[in-house]
Design a protein around this motif. Structure first.
Motif, mmCIF file in Angstrom:
data_model
loop_
_atom_site.group_PDB
_atom_site.id
_atom_site.type_symbol
_atom_site.label_atom_id
_atom_site.label_comp_id
_atom_site.label_asym_id
_atom_site.label_seq_id
_atom_site.Cartn_x
_atom_site.Cartn_y
_atom_site.Cartn_z
ATOM 1 N N ASP A 81 28.647 51.359 52.918
ATOM 2 C CA ASP A 81 28.656 52.280 53.657
ATOM 3 C C ASP A 81 31.104 51.283 53.470
ATOM 4 N N LEU A 82 31.920 51.464 52.938
ATOM 5 C CA LEU A 82 32.810 50.692 52.596
ATOM 6 C C LEU A 82 33.439 50.450 53.873
ATOM 7 N N ASP A 83 33.967 51.079 54.717
ATOM 8 C CA ASP A 83 34.617 50.652 56.007
ATOM 9 C C ASP A 83 33.789 49.344 56.609
ATOM 10 N N LYS A 84 32.588 49.311 56.054
ATOM 11 C CA LYS A 84 32.024 48.230 57.126
ATOM 12 C C LYS A 84 32.073 46.781 55.923
ATOM 13 N N ALA A 85 31.944 46.988 54.671
ATOM 14 C CA ALA A 85 31.916 46.128 53.715
ATOM 15 C C ALA A 85 33.992 45.554 53.957
ATOM 16 N N LYS A 86 35.192 46.406 54.332
ATOM 17 C CA LYS A 86 36.073 46.275 54.671
ATOM 18 C C LYS A 86 36.504 45.185 56.031
ATOM 19 N N ALA A 87 34.832 45.923 57.138
ATOM 20 C CA ALA A 87 35.278 44.527 58.065
ATOM 21 C C ALA A 87 34.936 43.976 57.877
ATOM 22 N N GLU A 88 33.101 43.117 57.156
ATOM 23 C CA GLU A 88 32.597 42.097 56.557
ATOM 24 C C GLU A 88 33.823 41.543 55.999
ATOM 25 N N LEU B 224 29.239 50.436 38.461
ATOM 26 C CA LEU B 224 29.775 50.621 39.738
ATOM 27 C C LEU B 224 30.284 49.808 40.524
ATOM 28 N N MET B 225 29.430 48.754 40.616
ATOM 29 C CA MET B 225 30.138 47.415 41.919
ATOM 30 C C MET B 225 31.119 46.818 41.795
ATOM 31 N N GLN B 226 31.587 47.255 40.241
ATOM 32 C CA GLN B 226 33.334 46.806 39.658
ATOM 33 C C GLN B 226 34.511 48.129 40.679
ATOM 34 N N SER B 227 33.555 48.860 39.982
ATOM 35 C CA SER B 227 34.612 50.197 40.617
ATOM 36 C C SER B 227 34.471 50.140 42.466
ATOM 37 N N ASN B 228 33.559 49.860 43.235
ATOM 38 C CA ASN B 228 33.300 49.550 44.852
ATOM 39 C C ASN B 228 34.310 48.849 44.494
ATOM 40 N N LEU B 229 34.208 47.913 44.645
ATOM 41 C CA LEU B 229 34.567 46.250 45.270
ATOM 42 C C LEU B 229 35.800 46.300 45.482
ATOM 43 N N GLN B 230 36.320 47.178 43.995
ATOM 44 C CA GLN B 230 37.476 47.306 44.403
ATOM 45 C C GLN B 230 38.248 48.339 44.539
ATOM 46 N N GLN B 231 38.162 48.827 45.398
ATOM 47 C CA GLN B 231 38.592 50.008 46.882
ATOM 48 C C GLN B 231 38.824 49.115 47.816
ATOM 49 N N ILE B 232 37.679 47.639 48.286
ATOM 50 C CA ILE B 232 37.590 46.915 49.620
ATOM 51 C C ILE B 232 38.741 45.107 48.987
ATOM 52 N N GLY B 233 39.219 45.370 47.648
ATOM 53 C CA GLY B 233 40.035 44.521 47.302
ATOM 54 C C GLY B 233 39.117 42.819 46.866
ATOM 55 N N VAL B 234 38.469 43.655 46.176
ATOM 56 C CA VAL B 234 37.320 42.243 45.577
ATOM 57 C C VAL B 234 37.851 42.785 43.780
ATOM 58 N N ASP B 235 37.846 41.570 43.229
ATOM 59 C CA ASP B 235 37.943 41.893 41.532
ATOM 60 C C ASP B 235 36.999 41.494 40.724
ATOM 61 N N VAL B 236 36.565 41.964 40.121
ATOM 62 C CA VAL B 236 35.034 41.590 39.106
ATOM 63 C C VAL B 236 35.368 40.685 38.531
ATOM 64 N N ASP B 237 34.757 40.315 37.729
ATOM 65 C CA ASP B 237 34.584 39.852 36.223
ATOM 66 C C ASP B 237 33.908 40.252 35.912
ATOM 67 N N ILE B 238 33.295 41.218 34.543
ATOM 68 C CA ILE B 238 31.860 41.668 34.462
ATOM 69 C C ILE B 238 31.855 40.732 33.300
ATOM 70 N N LYS B 239 30.568 39.604 33.509
ATOM 71 C CA LYS B 239 30.346 39.067 31.807
ATOM 72 C C LYS B 239 29.237 39.126 31.308
ATOM 73 N N PRO B 240 28.374 39.837 30.316
ATOM 74 C CA PRO B 240 27.435 40.099 29.905
ATOM 75 C C PRO B 240 26.912 38.739 29.351
ATOM 76 N N GLU B 241 25.280 38.201 29.394
ATOM 77 C CA GLU B 241 25.288 36.928 28.891
ATOM 78 C C GLU B 241 23.523 37.356 27.968
ATOM 79 N N PRO B 242 23.594 37.048 27.108
ATOM 80 C CA PRO B 242 21.827 36.775 26.317
ATOM 81 C C PRO B 242 20.890 36.272 27.684
ATOM 82 N N TRP B 243 19.648 36.772 27.932
ATOM 83 C CA TRP B 243 18.890 36.330 28.786
ATOM 84 C C TRP B 243 19.250 34.700 28.868
ATOM 85 N N ASN B 244 18.773 33.971 27.897
ATOM 86 C CA ASN B 244 18.245 33.041 27.635
ATOM 87 C C ASN B 244 19.670 31.859 27.815
ATOM 88 N N ARG B 245 21.236 32.435 27.695
ATOM 89 C CA ARG B 245 22.091 31.778 28.589
ATOM 90 C C ARG B 245 21.997 31.630 30.525
#
Length: 524
Positions: free
Chosen positions: A339-346, A376-397
């Motif tokens: 619920d993006l409206d509730k996300a914005k309210a929070e 998907l999370m990056q796209s949804n969060l962008q809609q509520i004004g949160v900028d997501v920096d995606i950083k894939p890492e090896p598991w050991n890292r």
């Protein structure tokens, strides 16, 4: 001879993908390949923490007990045990026919040494026994009887005993000058398990071979050799299968890969409900996820249905515990909603309201479904004004980053399945302050209320009262919103139709004990 051969064109294909299977595969009577998607960081039973490490351990070592498919603790090296009336002293009676892989007998002194070694190294499962087990209170009563006297009541103790894997004390001391032999235990199998380590090329593959004199005996047509091949590449997994090389797939392939394997004549895909949760772990000690309203906003901004139905098969997860723990499960918890409206309210309630909000989201590099979820999370969060920096890492890292709150990412995609068959494994390992600093506890919750409830449940031997406490723990954790609960994993595994004997076990990787598998195809 039942062999799996590598054709020239397939060997070339693997070489081009950077994954070459050595020619000795064809030398074993029955040899098979299992692909894994993360490195074997260690094979030392005192240091194991994740699914590949447990996968190696369950085949190379045996514990005092093991777990059956119903989650029941059953005898292994210990044929029986007694518990004192005060629930403090546990006495185990060892089998007299069990031997290590060098043929020497398994004795009580080896158990004492192995557990004292675990406590001294203080890694892996050691934190489970913090403040509970004094090294001096582990005693060899005679050559085949060992006792543990706990410093206080710990109700789930028997559930943890499959993790008390037994090492060959004499062999370690003869082969190493280090106090606990970490140099050789990290390179060789020195236990009483059904398989021995044959070779290990770190970052590429590991080979184990059958210990023919295993005290547990062998079924007709056993698997003689298993080659674990490290690859996250979906095309390589399909190529392994199309050539007949793949015996068992990992459980973390893309859905389309399982669909493709299921259509191949020689394969079947087994789907099993599990106790494994898939979480977005939120670091409660760094901005912006140190604010509960930001964390709740992330929960509302998650498209659970798309994730569960299209990206990774699973069922709703309403809190930290999967419903498979039926008597302990708090069924009044509601599944999270998108619920993006509730996300914005929070977000508007947070201390970061009106500011530019940015967070780092990390996932295991090379896992395509985790990448899809991150996008998907990056796209949804962008809609509520949160900028997501995606950083894939090896598991050991990722495991390295988890060691400190300041290096732990704000959000990390993580699977966690019980490492022993008890709700305590879900709560203590992920949320208790004693467990902080591991990949399983990247929330850094460190909450006094949660700690106190977990400690109380650990000390409660009455099952009804303990389950009531487990339900309180779930509510307390949910109230603090330390995770986005993506789903309960529906495990998918592709098996060659020549392999039988698989049964799901509610303990991390314990269902991949190859001693239980047989080769059912006729000789060629």
């Amino acid at each position: 001879m039942k062999n799996m051969r590598i054709s020239t064109h397939f060997a070339m294909a693997l070489a081009m993908s950077g994954m070459m299977i050595a020619p000795q595969l064809a030398e074993a009577k029955t040899s098979t390949v299992m692909n894994v998607t993360q490195v074997f960081g260690t094979i030392d039973p005192a240091k194991i923490t994740d699914y590949t490490q447990y996968l190696a351990a369950v085949n190379l070592y045996d514990g005092l007990t093991t777990v059956d498919s119903s989650g029941k603790i059953v005898p292994q090296l210990a044929e029986s045990w007694d518990v004192s009336a005060d629930n403090l002293t546990y006495t185990f009676h060892l089998r007299k026919d069990a031997t290590f892989q060098d043929g020497s007998p398994v004795e009580a002194k080896d158990v004492v040494y192995s557990v004292q070694r675990l406590l001294a190294i203080n890694k892996g499962p050691a934190h489970l026994f913090a403040g509970l087990l004094d090294p001096d209170h582990i005693k060899a009563i005679d050559s085949h009887t060992v006792s543990f006297t706990l410093s206080r009541v710990y109700a789930p103790f028997l559930s943890t005993t499959p993790l008390l894997l037994v090492l060959n004390e004499d062999a370690i001391k003869a082969g190493s000058k280090q106090p606990w032999g970490e140099d050789i235990v990290g390179e060789k199998s020195l236990g009483a398990g059904p398989y021995m380590l044959t070779s290990w090329t770190r970052g590429a593959q590991m080979v184990i071979s059958r210990y023919t004199h295993y005290y547990g005996g062998w079924p007709k047509n056993p698997i003689d050799e298993v080659r674990f091949v490290l690859t996250k590449d979906e095309a390589t997994v399909k190529a392994l299968a199309s050539s007949g090389q793949l015996g068992i797939s990992s459980t973390t392939q893309a859905s389309e890969t399982y669909d493709a394997l299921a259509k191949m004549a020689g394969y079947t895909v087994v789907k099993t409900p599990t106790a494994t949760g898939f979480y977005l772990k939120l670091n409660t000690k760094v901005a912006p996820t140190d604010d509960i309203h930001v964390r709740r906003a992330l929960q509302y901004a998650t498209d659970y249905q798309t994730i569960q139905s299209q990206l990774l098969p699973g069922s709703p997860l309403a809190g930290p515990l999967a419903p498979v723990f039926a008597e302990a499960y708090l069924d009044s918890l509601k599944a999270p909603v998108f619920d993006l409206d509730k996300a914005k309210a929070e977000l508007a309630k947070s201390k970061y309201a009106g500011q530019k909000i940015k967070l780092t989201l990390t996932y295991v590099a090379g896992l395509s479904f985790e990448e899809d979820i991150a996008l998907l999370m990056q796209s949804n969060l962008q809609q509520i004004g949160v900028d997501v920096d995606i950083k894939p890492e090896p598991w050991n890292r990722i495991t390295e980053l988890a060691a400190k709150p300041e290096t732990t990412p704000a959000a990390t995609e993580v699977f966690y399945g019980p490492t022993y068959p008890s709700p305590d494994s879900v709560f203590y390992v992920q949320y208790h302050s004693q467990s902080a600093g591991t990949w399983a506890s990247m929330e850094w919750l460190q909450d006094k209320e949660v700690d106190a409830l977990i400690d109380q449940a650990r000390a409660t031997t009455d099952p009804q009262k303990q389950n009531a406490l487990y339900k309180q723990i779930q509510q307390a954790i949910v109230d603090k919103a330390p995770d986005v609960d993506f789903l309960v994993k529906e495990q998918q595994i592709a098996f060659s139709k020549c392999i039988s004997g698989y049964k799901f076990v509610p303990m991390q990787s314990w269902d991949y004990n190859f001693h239980n598998f047989t080769w059912t195809c006729p000789e060629k």
